[in-house]
Design a protein around this motif. Sequence first.
Motif, short mmCIF file in Angstrom:
data_model
loop_
_atom_site.label_atom_id
_atom_site.label_comp_id
_atom_site.label_asym_id
_atom_site.label_seq_id
_atom_site.Cartn_x
_atom_site.Cartn_y
_atom_site.Cartn_z
N UNK A 51 0.83 -1.20 0.00
CA UNK A 51 0.00 0.00 0.00
C UNK A 51 0.87 1.26 0.00
N UNK A 52 1.89 1.27 0.86
CA UNK A 52 2.79 2.42 0.90
C UNK A 52 3.57 2.56 -0.41
N UNK A 53 3.97 1.42 -0.96
CA UNK A 53 4.73 1.47 -2.21
C UNK A 53 3.90 2.11 -3.32
N UNK A 54 2.65 1.71 -3.44
CA UNK A 54 1.79 2.29 -4.48
C UNK A 54 1.57 3.78 -4.23
N UNK A 55 1.35 4.15 -2.96
CA UNK A 55 1.09 5.55 -2.64
C UNK A 55 2.29 6.44 -2.94
N UNK A 56 3.50 5.87 -2.86
CA UNK A 56 4.71 6.64 -3.10
C UNK A 56 5.24 6.47 -4.53
N UNK A 57 4.46 5.80 -5.36
CA UNK A 57 4.87 5.63 -6.75
C UNK A 57 5.99 4.63 -6.95
N UNK A 58 6.13 3.69 -6.03
CA UNK A 58 7.16 2.67 -6.14
C UNK A 58 6.61 1.44 -6.85
N UNK A 59 7.53 0.61 -7.33
CA UNK A 59 7.12 -0.60 -8.05
C UNK A 59 6.74 -1.74 -7.11
N UNK A 60 7.30 -1.78 -5.92
CA UNK A 60 6.99 -2.86 -5.01
C UNK A 60 7.75 -2.71 -3.70
N UNK A 61 7.56 -3.70 -2.81
CA UNK A 61 8.20 -3.68 -1.50
C UNK A 61 8.93 -5.00 -1.29
N UNK A 62 10.19 -4.91 -0.88
CA UNK A 62 10.99 -6.10 -0.62
C UNK A 62 11.24 -6.22 0.88
#
Length: 243
Positions: free
Chosen positions: A182-193
């Motif tokens: 959720x945070x990754x999408x909100x910050x315009x990131x591709x994903x979370x590792x």
Amino acid sequence: MRKLNLVLAGIGALAPLLWTMPATAQGSPVVQTAPGTTRLELSVTGEAVRVPDIAIVSAGVQTRAATANGAISANRNRMAKVIDALKAAGVAERDMHTSSVSLSADYDYSEREAPRLTGYRASNMVTVRFHDIASTGKILDALVSAGANQINGPSLEIDDRAGALDEARLDALKKGQERAQLYARALGKNGARLVMVSEGGGGNMPPMPMAMRAESMDQAASTQILPGEQQVNMTLQMLFELQ
């Protein structure tokens, strides 16, 4: 309470300035992250709900007599009948143990008079572990009929607590991964590792309302014990890199 700490990429360029600042102005040490990534720390609690399947009850006998020997003797005879009633109800010896034995003198403390010995009081308590909560009330009534006049409890527990904790761990892990995405999408990131995970502790939440009701034996109803539900929690500390 969620613990959230976002350190934006590019902060490494400010590191020399931060390290030269006074400690009171620096705050927490700067954690280096890979270029183009954001560091995310989460504290997530997972839950598992179980119906307790074990009831622990203390039951026993308290007797009074003019002499210490009389109190102990009367107590011993009545307690033997209580133990026999437990065995007759199918309670295994490994599921019961003596929790306390006591003998004390009783005194009359009338005002303006010296204490006067009035007799002796003996007590013997056994702690019993019931694996069938539904039959616990009926067995307790049988104990009273056999001579028990002291009953405390019940304490309700989950037999497979390890399994419940594992379910809570998986629930926390799933929640943490979903929240990181959720945070990754909100910050315009591709994903979370996921970089690191550690356990912050687990335990039982207070059980849902539970009732213990004693009915008159004349009404042909046994004491009722309602198990309700218990919630087992596990908290995970999780570190992600948002890429």
